[in-house]
Design an enzyme around this catalytic site. Structure first.
Site, PDB file in Angstrom:
ATOM      1  N   TYR A 195       0.900  -1.345   0.059  1.00  0.00           N
ATOM      2  CA  TYR A 195       0.104   0.116   0.118  1.00  0.00           C
ATOM      3  C   TYR A 195       0.815   1.458  -0.236  1.00  0.00           C
ATOM      4  O   TYR A 195       0.288   2.225  -0.147  1.00  0.00           O
ATOM      5  CB  TYR A 195      -0.772  -0.051   1.250  1.00  0.00           C
ATOM      6  CG  TYR A 195      -2.142  -0.830   0.874  1.00  0.00           C
ATOM      7  CD1 TYR A 195      -2.314  -2.127   1.060  1.00  0.00           C
ATOM      8  CD2 TYR A 195      -3.427  -0.131   0.763  1.00  0.00           C
ATOM      9  CE1 TYR A 195      -3.356  -2.970   0.645  1.00  0.00           C
ATOM     10  CE2 TYR A 195      -4.605  -0.691   0.694  1.00  0.00           C
ATOM     11  CZ  TYR A 195      -4.660  -2.175   0.629  1.00  0.00           C
ATOM     12  OH  TYR A 195      -5.770  -2.925   0.282  1.00  0.00           O
ATOM     13  N   LYS A 197       2.561 -15.438   3.742  1.00  0.00           N
ATOM     14  CA  LYS A 197       3.287 -16.309   2.501  1.00  0.00           C
ATOM     15  C   LYS A 197       4.629 -16.545   2.411  1.00  0.00           C
ATOM     16  O   LYS A 197       5.093 -16.195   1.468  1.00  0.00           O
ATOM     17  CB  LYS A 197       2.535 -15.460   1.189  1.00  0.00           C
ATOM     18  CG  LYS A 197       2.364 -16.354   0.070  1.00  0.00           C
ATOM     19  CD  LYS A 197       1.762 -17.449   0.056  1.00  0.00           C
ATOM     20  CE  LYS A 197       1.502 -18.454  -1.136  1.00  0.00           C
ATOM     21  NZ  LYS A 197       1.110 -19.581  -0.925  1.00  0.00           N
ATOM     22  N   ASP A 248      -3.170 -18.514   1.879  1.00  0.00           N
ATOM     23  CA  ASP A 248      -4.114 -19.221   1.178  1.00  0.00           C
ATOM     24  C   ASP A 248      -4.929 -20.213   2.055  1.00  0.00           C
ATOM     25  O   ASP A 248      -5.975 -20.336   1.980  1.00  0.00           O
ATOM     26  CB  ASP A 248      -3.261 -19.734   0.002  1.00  0.00           C
ATOM     27  CG  ASP A 248      -2.221 -20.577   0.189  1.00  0.00           C
ATOM     28  OD1 ASP A 248      -1.796 -20.585   1.662  1.00  0.00           O
ATOM     29  OD2 ASP A 248      -1.423 -21.337  -0.586  1.00  0.00           O
ATOM     30  N   ASP A 304      -6.436  -7.033   3.748  1.00  0.00           N
ATOM     31  CA  ASP A 304      -7.648  -6.368   3.112  1.00  0.00           C
ATOM     32  C   ASP A 304      -8.699  -7.454   2.495  1.00  0.00           C
ATOM     33  O   ASP A 304      -9.588  -7.507   2.803  1.00  0.00           O
ATOM     34  CB  ASP A 304      -7.026  -5.499   2.128  1.00  0.00           C
ATOM     35  CG  ASP A 304      -8.257  -4.868   1.036  1.00  0.00           C
ATOM     36  OD1 ASP A 304      -9.086  -4.396   1.516  1.00  0.00           O
ATOM     37  OD2 ASP A 304      -7.977  -4.979  -0.250  1.00  0.00           O
ATOM     38  N   ASP A 350     -12.736  -8.999   3.774  1.00  0.00           N
ATOM     39  CA  ASP A 350     -13.958  -9.172   3.039  1.00  0.00           C
ATOM     40  C   ASP A 350     -14.518 -10.611   3.020  1.00  0.00           C
ATOM     41  O   ASP A 350     -15.784 -10.728   3.230  1.00  0.00           O
ATOM     42  CB  ASP A 350     -13.782  -8.964   1.385  1.00  0.00           C
ATOM     43  CG  ASP A 350     -13.919  -7.391   1.108  1.00  0.00           C
ATOM     44  OD1 ASP A 350     -13.673  -6.378   2.208  1.00  0.00           O
ATOM     45  OD2 ASP A 350     -14.378  -7.039   0.001  1.00  0.00           O
TER      46      ASP A 350
HETATM   47  C1  IPM Z   1     -10.734  -1.239   2.754  1.00  0.00           C
HETATM   48  C2  IPM Z   1     -10.817  -0.754   1.175  1.00  0.00           C
HETATM   49  C3  IPM Z   1      -9.540   0.033   0.896  1.00  0.00           C
HETATM   50  C4  IPM Z   1      -8.337  -0.466   1.034  1.00  0.00           C
HETATM   51  C5  IPM Z   1      -9.506   0.845  -0.610  1.00  0.00           C
HETATM   52  C6  IPM Z   1     -10.627   1.666  -0.606  1.00  0.00           C
HETATM   53  C7  IPM Z   1      -8.372   1.481  -0.548  1.00  0.00           C
HETATM   54  O1  IPM Z   1     -10.969  -1.778   0.372  1.00  0.00           O
HETATM   55  O2  IPM Z   1     -10.781  -0.474   3.537  1.00  0.00           O
HETATM   56  O3  IPM Z   1     -10.710  -2.510   3.050  1.00  0.00           O
HETATM   57  O4  IPM Z   1      -7.975  -1.333   0.155  1.00  0.00           O
HETATM   58  O5  IPM Z   1      -7.769  -0.651   2.112  1.00  0.00           O
HETATM   59 MN    MN Z   2     -10.868  -3.887   1.338  1.00  0.00          MN
END
Ligand code: IPM
Ligand code: MN
Ligand code: NAD
Length: 339
Positions: free
Chosen positions: A127, A178, A211, A235, A239
Site C-alpha cells: 500500500y 506467505k 491461502d 484487506d 472481505d
Molecule cells: C478497505 C478498502 C480500501 C483498502 C480501499 C478503498 C483503498 O478496500 O478499507 O478495505 O484497500 O484498504
Molecule cells: Mn477492502
C-alpha cells in the site's frame, strides 16, 4: 465526521442518529471531503487537513469514498489512505462477530462459532505506493510494486495483536503470511512473531499461510481468536470474513494508533449502485461508531449500541441484504429508539 461518497453519506447519518441516542457527550463537526467537493474545486483534503484532525479532534467517523465520476479514485487515495498513512494509524482492527445464525452462509454455524478479530497492518506493505513502470505501453513494459516491511512496523502490529488478545482474554494469536514464497518479508514476520509472542505467556501462537487461512476460515471459523497479518492480506481476508457475519453491510472497523486521533469506518465501500436508494445496511457504520465510543472511553454507551444492533437483527428489523424489509433510515431509527 467524514461521510464521503455514495452510501457512505447514508450510513453515517444513521450512525450519528444512534450516537445521539446514547447521550454520549460528543461534539461533531462535518467535513464535506469526497467526490462532489473534489469535482467542484479540486480539493481532496485541505493542505493542513491531517494536522488539523490530529490536533483538534479525538476521533474520526468515516463513511466511504469512491465515485464513478472519479475513475482514478485519486480523492479516495488521498483522503482515506492519507489519513491511515499520514496519521500513522497502524492498526486496522476488524472484529468478525456473527450476530445471528441466519446471517451466516455456512451450515450448522452458531453465533458463538464466529467471534474473532482481524488485526491488519495499515501503514506498510504494497500500500505504500512504491514502484514504477518502465517503457509503458510497449511490448517491453515492466511494472514493479514494492512490498515494504519494516522491523518497527511489523513489531508494533504484532505487539498490538497480542495486547488485544490479552485485553479481550482471547487465547490464541494467529499470524498469516506467505513466507513459503515471499521469503524475505515472511522471514521478518516469522522472527518477530516468535520473539514478541514469547513475551506473552498463556497466549498460544499459531501460524498459517494466508491461502490455507482462507480455506479454514470457511471450513471451520471456530478455531480463530485473533489473526494478525499484513496490509494486503488483511484487506482480502476481511472481505471474506465479512461474508461470515452476513456480508459487507455488517462489518465494522477501527484504524487505530493508541493514544492518538483514530479513524472508525465500515469495511464496505461507497457501493455506487445502492447510493441514494435508502437500501444500504447501516449496521457496519453503526457498529463502527460503537468501536469509536469504546476507543473514546465510553464502553457503556458502546455496549448499548451493540445490544440494540443485536436486538434489531434478532427481530429482523433489518435491510434487505440480511433478509429484512426496512430501509436504511428505518433501521437507524429502530436502533436509535432501542438505544
Ligand atoms: C478497505 C478498502 C480500501 C483498502 C480501499 C478503498 C483503498 O478496500 O478499507 O478495505 O484497500 O484498504
Ligand atoms: Mn477492502
Ligand atoms: P463496496 O463495498 O462498495 O460494495 C460491494 C458490494 O457489497 C455491493 O455491491 C453490495 O452488494 C455490498 N454492500 C456493501 N456495502 C453494503 C451495505 N452497507 N449494505 C448492503 N450491501 C452492501 O465495494 P466495491 O463495489 O468494490 O467498491 C465501490 C467503491 O467503493 C469503489 O470506488 C471502491 O474503491 C470504494 N471502496 C471504498 C472503501 C472505503 O472507503 N473504505 C472500501 C471499499 C471500497
Amino acid at each position: 465526521m467524514v461521510p464521503g461518497d455514495g452510501i457512505g453519506k447514508e450510513v453515517t447519518a444513521e450512525a450519528v442518529k444512534v450516537l445521539g441516542a446514547t447521550g454520549a457527550p460528543l461534539e461533531l463537526t462535518h467535513f464535506d471531503w469526497g467526490a462532489d467537493r473534489y469535482l467542484k474545486d479540486g480539493t481532496t483534503i485541505p493542505a493542513d487537513g491531517f494536522q488539523m484532525l490530529g490536533r483538534d479532534f479525538d476521533a474520526i467517523l468515516f463513511g466511504a469514498l469512491g465515485d464513478p465520476r472519479v475513475p482514478s479514485n485519486l480523492h479516495a487515495k488521498e483522503i482515506l489512505l492519507g489519513m491511515r498513512f499520514k496519521m500513522d494509524l497502524y492498526a486496522n482492527v476488524r472484529p468478525v462477530k456473527l450476530l445471528d445464525a441466519s446471517l451466516c452462509p455456512l451450515k450448522n454455524v452458531e453465533p458463538a462459532d464466529v467471534d474473532f478479530v482481524i488485526v491488519r497492518e495499515n501503514t506498510e506493505g504494497v500500500y505504500v505506493d512504491m514502484g514504477g513502470v518502465l517503457k509503458p505501453g510497449t511490448p517491453d513494459e515492466v511494472a514493479t510494486q514494492e512490498d515494504i516491511n519494516t522491523r518497527k512496523g511489523v513489531e508494533r502490529i504484532i505487539r498490538f495483536a497480542f495486547e488485544l488478545a490479552k485485553k479481550q482474554r482471547r487465547k490464541k494469536v494467529l499470524m498469516a503470511d506467505k513466507s513459503n514464497v515471499m521469503t524475505y518479508a515472511g522471514g521478518l514476520w516469522q522472527r518477530v512473531f516468535k520473539q514478541v509472542g514469547e513475551e506473552y505467556l498463556g497466549i498460544e501462537r499459531q501460524h498459517m499461510f494466508v491461502d490455507a487461512l482462507c480455506l479454514h476460515l470457511v471450513r471451520d471459523p471456530r478455531q480463530f481468536n485473533v489473526i494478525v497479518t499484513n496490509n494486503m492480506f488483511g484487506d482480502i481476508i476481511t472481505d471474506l470474513a465479512a461474508a461470515l457475519q452476513g456480508g459487507l453491510g455488517m462489518a465494522a472497523s477501527g484504524n487505530i494508533h493508541p493514544g492518538r486521533t483514530s479513524l472508525f469506518e465500515p469495511v464496505h465501500g461507497s457501493a455506487p449502485p445502492f447510493a441514494g436508494k435508502n437500501i444500504a445496511n447501516p449496521v457496519g457504520a453503526i457498529l463502527s461508531a460503537a468501536l469509536m465510543l469504546e476507543f473514546l472511553g465510553l464502553p457503556a454507551e458502546a455496549e448499548r449500541i451493540n445490544a440494540a444492533v443485536l436486538e434489531s437483527v434478532r427481530q429482523k428489523k433489518t435491510t434487505q441484504d440480511i433478509g429484512g424489509t426496512l430501509g436504511t433510515r428505518e433501521v437507524g431509527n429502530w436502533i436509535a429508539a432501542k438505544v
